[in-house]
Design an enzyme around this catalytic site. Sequence first.
Site, mmCIF file in Angstrom:
data_model
loop_
_atom_site.group_PDB
_atom_site.id
_atom_site.type_symbol
_atom_site.label_atom_id
_atom_site.label_comp_id
_atom_site.label_asym_id
_atom_site.label_seq_id
_atom_site.Cartn_x
_atom_site.Cartn_y
_atom_site.Cartn_z
ATOM 1 N N LYS A 124 2.331 -3.179 7.338
ATOM 2 C CA LYS A 124 2.590 -3.368 5.901
ATOM 3 C C LYS A 124 4.035 -2.935 5.581
ATOM 4 O O LYS A 124 4.713 -3.566 4.763
ATOM 5 C CB LYS A 124 1.595 -2.560 5.053
ATOM 6 N N THR A 169 0.820 -1.207 0.000
ATOM 7 C CA THR A 169 0.000 0.000 0.000
ATOM 8 C C THR A 169 0.857 1.261 0.000
ATOM 9 O O THR A 169 2.006 1.245 0.479
ATOM 10 C CB THR A 169 -0.908 -0.012 1.255
ATOM 11 N N ASP A 170 0.265 2.364 -0.475
ATOM 12 C CA ASP A 170 0.948 3.658 -0.403
ATOM 13 C C ASP A 170 1.021 4.180 1.034
ATOM 14 O O ASP A 170 1.752 5.125 1.315
ATOM 15 C CB ASP A 170 0.250 4.686 -1.301
ATOM 16 N N GLU A 171 0.234 3.554 1.944
ATOM 17 C CA GLU A 171 0.189 4.070 3.323
ATOM 18 C C GLU A 171 1.528 3.912 4.043
ATOM 19 O O GLU A 171 1.760 4.560 5.064
ATOM 20 C CB GLU A 171 -0.931 3.389 4.113
ATOM 21 N N TYR A 197 -1.738 -0.419 11.062
ATOM 22 C CA TYR A 197 -1.886 -1.095 9.763
ATOM 23 C C TYR A 197 -0.698 -0.777 8.855
ATOM 24 O O TYR A 197 -0.029 -1.685 8.343
ATOM 25 C CB TYR A 197 -3.200 -0.685 9.078
HETATM 26 P P1 NAD Z 1 -9.593 -7.375 2.475
HETATM 27 O O1 NAD Z 1 -9.582 -7.051 3.927
HETATM 28 O O2 NAD Z 1 -10.822 -7.101 1.678
HETATM 29 O O3 NAD Z 1 -9.271 -8.934 2.273
HETATM 30 C C1 NAD Z 1 -8.251 -9.588 2.982
HETATM 31 C C2 NAD Z 1 -8.425 -11.098 2.770
HETATM 32 O O4 NAD Z 1 -7.325 -11.745 3.442
HETATM 33 C C3 NAD Z 1 -9.718 -11.657 3.378
HETATM 34 O O5 NAD Z 1 -10.345 -12.536 2.475
HETATM 35 C C4 NAD Z 1 -9.236 -12.388 4.627
HETATM 36 O O6 NAD Z 1 -10.053 -13.498 4.990
HETATM 37 C C5 NAD Z 1 -7.844 -12.825 4.202
HETATM 38 N N1 NAD Z 1 -6.961 -13.036 5.365
HETATM 39 C C6 NAD Z 1 -6.795 -12.202 6.425
HETATM 40 N N2 NAD Z 1 -5.936 -12.753 7.304
HETATM 41 C C7 NAD Z 1 -5.535 -13.937 6.766
HETATM 42 C C8 NAD Z 1 -4.641 -14.959 7.200
HETATM 43 N N3 NAD Z 1 -3.977 -14.851 8.364
HETATM 44 N N4 NAD Z 1 -4.455 -16.034 6.403
HETATM 45 C C9 NAD Z 1 -5.135 -16.150 5.214
HETATM 46 N N5 NAD Z 1 -6.005 -15.227 4.777
HETATM 47 C C10 NAD Z 1 -6.203 -14.130 5.541
HETATM 48 O O7 NAD Z 1 -8.323 -6.656 1.871
HETATM 49 P P2 NAD Z 1 -8.163 -5.927 0.451
HETATM 50 O O8 NAD Z 1 -8.694 -4.568 0.558
HETATM 51 O O9 NAD Z 1 -8.602 -6.841 -0.613
HETATM 52 O O10 NAD Z 1 -6.572 -5.801 0.394
HETATM 53 C C11 NAD Z 1 -5.767 -6.849 -0.148
HETATM 54 C C12 NAD Z 1 -4.306 -6.454 -0.074
HETATM 55 O O11 NAD Z 1 -4.095 -5.256 -0.816
HETATM 56 C C13 NAD Z 1 -3.814 -6.158 1.343
HETATM 57 O O12 NAD Z 1 -2.519 -6.679 1.468
HETATM 58 C C14 NAD Z 1 -3.800 -4.645 1.414
HETATM 59 O O13 NAD Z 1 -2.804 -4.189 2.310
HETATM 60 C C15 NAD Z 1 -3.464 -4.277 -0.011
HETATM 61 N N6 NAD Z 1 -3.972 -2.968 -0.472
HETATM 62 C C16 NAD Z 1 -5.292 -2.653 -0.312
HETATM 63 C C17 NAD Z 1 -5.773 -1.423 -0.810
HETATM 64 C C18 NAD Z 1 -7.229 -1.053 -0.688
HETATM 65 O O14 NAD Z 1 -7.576 0.078 -1.053
HETATM 66 N N7 NAD Z 1 -8.102 -1.911 -0.205
HETATM 67 C C19 NAD Z 1 -4.887 -0.545 -1.436
HETATM 68 C C20 NAD Z 1 -3.534 -0.902 -1.569
HETATM 69 C C21 NAD Z 1 -3.092 -2.129 -1.091
HETATM 70 O O1 TDX Z 2 -16.891 6.281 7.707
HETATM 71 C C1 TDX Z 2 -15.838 6.771 7.261
HETATM 72 N N1 TDX Z 2 -15.728 8.137 7.138
HETATM 73 C C2 TDX Z 2 -14.607 8.746 6.656
HETATM 74 O O2 TDX Z 2 -14.554 9.976 6.556
HETATM 75 C C3 TDX Z 2 -14.719 5.950 6.868
HETATM 76 C C4 TDX Z 2 -14.789 4.449 6.995
HETATM 77 C C5 TDX Z 2 -13.602 6.583 6.381
HETATM 78 N N2 TDX Z 2 -13.531 7.944 6.274
HETATM 79 C C6 TDX Z 2 -12.337 8.575 5.669
HETATM 80 C C7 TDX Z 2 -11.007 8.122 6.228
HETATM 81 C C8 TDX Z 2 -10.104 8.208 5.016
HETATM 82 O O3 TDX Z 2 -9.623 9.531 4.847
HETATM 83 O O4 TDX Z 2 -12.346 8.169 4.294
HETATM 84 C C9 TDX Z 2 -11.016 7.882 3.830
HETATM 85 C C10 TDX Z 2 -10.939 6.448 3.360
HETATM 86 O O5 TDX Z 2 -11.016 5.606 4.505
HETATM 87 P P1 TDX Z 2 -10.942 4.011 4.411
HETATM 88 O O6 TDX Z 2 -11.971 3.534 3.464
HETATM 89 O O7 TDX Z 2 -10.957 3.489 5.808
HETATM 90 O O8 TDX Z 2 -9.550 3.773 3.683
HETATM 91 P P2 TDX Z 2 -8.028 4.182 4.046
HETATM 92 O O9 TDX Z 2 -7.852 4.394 5.485
HETATM 93 O O10 TDX Z 2 -7.664 5.309 3.130
HETATM 94 O O11 TDX Z 2 -7.245 2.837 3.638
HETATM 95 C C11 TDX Z 2 -7.564 2.125 2.419
HETATM 96 O O12 TDX Z 2 -6.654 2.444 1.378
HETATM 97 C C12 TDX Z 2 -5.329 1.983 1.491
HETATM 98 C C13 TDX Z 2 -7.552 0.617 2.665
HETATM 99 O O13 TDX Z 2 -8.443 0.296 3.732
HETATM 100 C C14 TDX Z 2 -6.155 0.121 2.959
HETATM 101 O O14 TDX Z 2 -6.158 -1.294 3.090
HETATM 102 C C15 TDX Z 2 -5.252 0.498 1.802
HETATM 103 O O15 TDX Z 2 -3.920 0.132 2.074
#
Ligand code: NAD
Ligand code: TDX
Length: 340
Positions: free
Chosen positions: A155, A124-126, A151
């Site tokens: 990562k 992630t960019d975080e 988190y």
């Molecule tokens: P998500 O939370 O939707 O899904 C995570 C999945 O991993 C789930 O199906 C969960 O059951 C599984 N999991 C969790 N712990 C586990 C374990 N110990 N063993 C096996 N499986 C396990 O997550 P996502 O949003 O799909 O993110 C996927 C990946 O991409 C993550 O590594 C996250 O850091 C990265 N990422 C997410 C975003 C985003 O915006 N969501 C952006 C950049 C990077």
């Molecule tokens: O109810 C809300 N109200 C609100 O203002 C929630 C849930 C979030 N927010 C804000 C917080 C953030 O500025 O919205 C923005 C997005 O929040 P999230 O959906 O929780 O995402 P973020 O924290 O940006 O992280 C996501 O992007 C990077 C993913 O959850 C991460 O897994 C990924 O790495």
Amino acid sequence: MKILVTGGCGFIGSNFIHYWLSLHPDDTIVNLDKLTYAANPQSLKDLENNFHYQFIQGDICDENLVDKILSDKIELIVHFAAESHVDRSIDDPLLFVKTNVLGTYTLLNCAKKHGNIRFHHVSTDEVFGSIPFNSSAQFSEQTPYDPSSPYSASKAASDHFVRSFHKTFALPITITNCSNNYGPFMNPEKMIPRMITNIIDNIKIPVYGRGENFRDWLYVTDHCSAIEAVITRGKIGDTYCIGGLKETSTNIDLVKKVLNLMGGDESMIEFVADRPAHDNYAVSWEKIHRELGWQPEETLDSGLIKMIDWYRENESWWREAKTEAEAFYQKLNDYKNLNK
Ligand code: NAD
Ligand code: TDX
């Protein structure tokens, strides 16, 4: 090719499995997922009878299980499995250390033992921390790590372990650091699906702080195509940053855009207490564009329209997860109120 995808029942993993098998129907995907609260096996129901897809319920921290799976001719690991929600990492940081750090380490160690397994790490960019307000700066592959939440710290640690296994043990790795994704199969605990489902349910949209924080949104299939580009054409040992927008979007502008697209009005917005250590993100995707020719296909408007349609048509997919997510937020609020 036989591929191990971890976390394939989550948001991006399930989109990736669909994306990959549609373009590489002769490959076989083994999906290892623990099925935490974030998983929804329904996302992959259409693949149940596909001989090129196999699901295994299990934990990436289980070394014996990972070892056994890798022994069966796995050539590539695409590692998505993680605890992914920042608000939950504030509530229970240790779980993030276990899955994101120890789980990644376990996969790396098993891959090293088997030799010659390519390892793609989805990050992630975080990990880079926060862009200051009123700045047009963007994260890039050169940005130093400076994570803010448990988190992003977990990562960041996992990224360091992945790189160390390349430098020390010559494990063939690549890493992608991507900005915020949005799209179908996204758990309604996250901002955009929470907002869409609240509007469908006619309940207020909680916006943290004054909604001034900004994000760089990328439609999920654009993330999948970027990962594919890195797996097929990326340089071993390298990191690629992935982002979506030419301009960043503040949360309040995003909420207004979604309200507008769904025919809601701004009286639905409710400003609530801010998230601690609330970051801002923007990513330069210049390197992956220059070296691998990748670029996003969707605009924020086109992606949001597709996503809104999908949530309107798939309530049975998200209803239970929404109840669980709102119970989590209620518990968080009760805890905050107790400690006021
Ligand atoms: P998500 O939370 O939707 O899904 C995570 C999945 O991993 C789930 O199906 C969960 O059951 C599984 N999991 C969790 N712990 C586990 C374990 N110990 N063993 C096996 N499986 C396990 O997550 P996502 O949003 O799909 O993110 C996927 C990946 O991409 C993550 O590594 C996250 O850091 C990265 N990422 C997410 C975003 C985003 O915006 N969501 C952006 C950049 C990077
Ligand atoms: O109810 C809300 N109200 C609100 O203002 C929630 C849930 C979030 N927010 C804000 C917080 C953030 O500025 O919205 C923005 C997005 O929040 P999230 O959906 O929780 O995402 P973020 O924290 O940006 O992280 C996501 O992007 C990077 C993913 O959850 C991460 O897994 C990924 O790495």
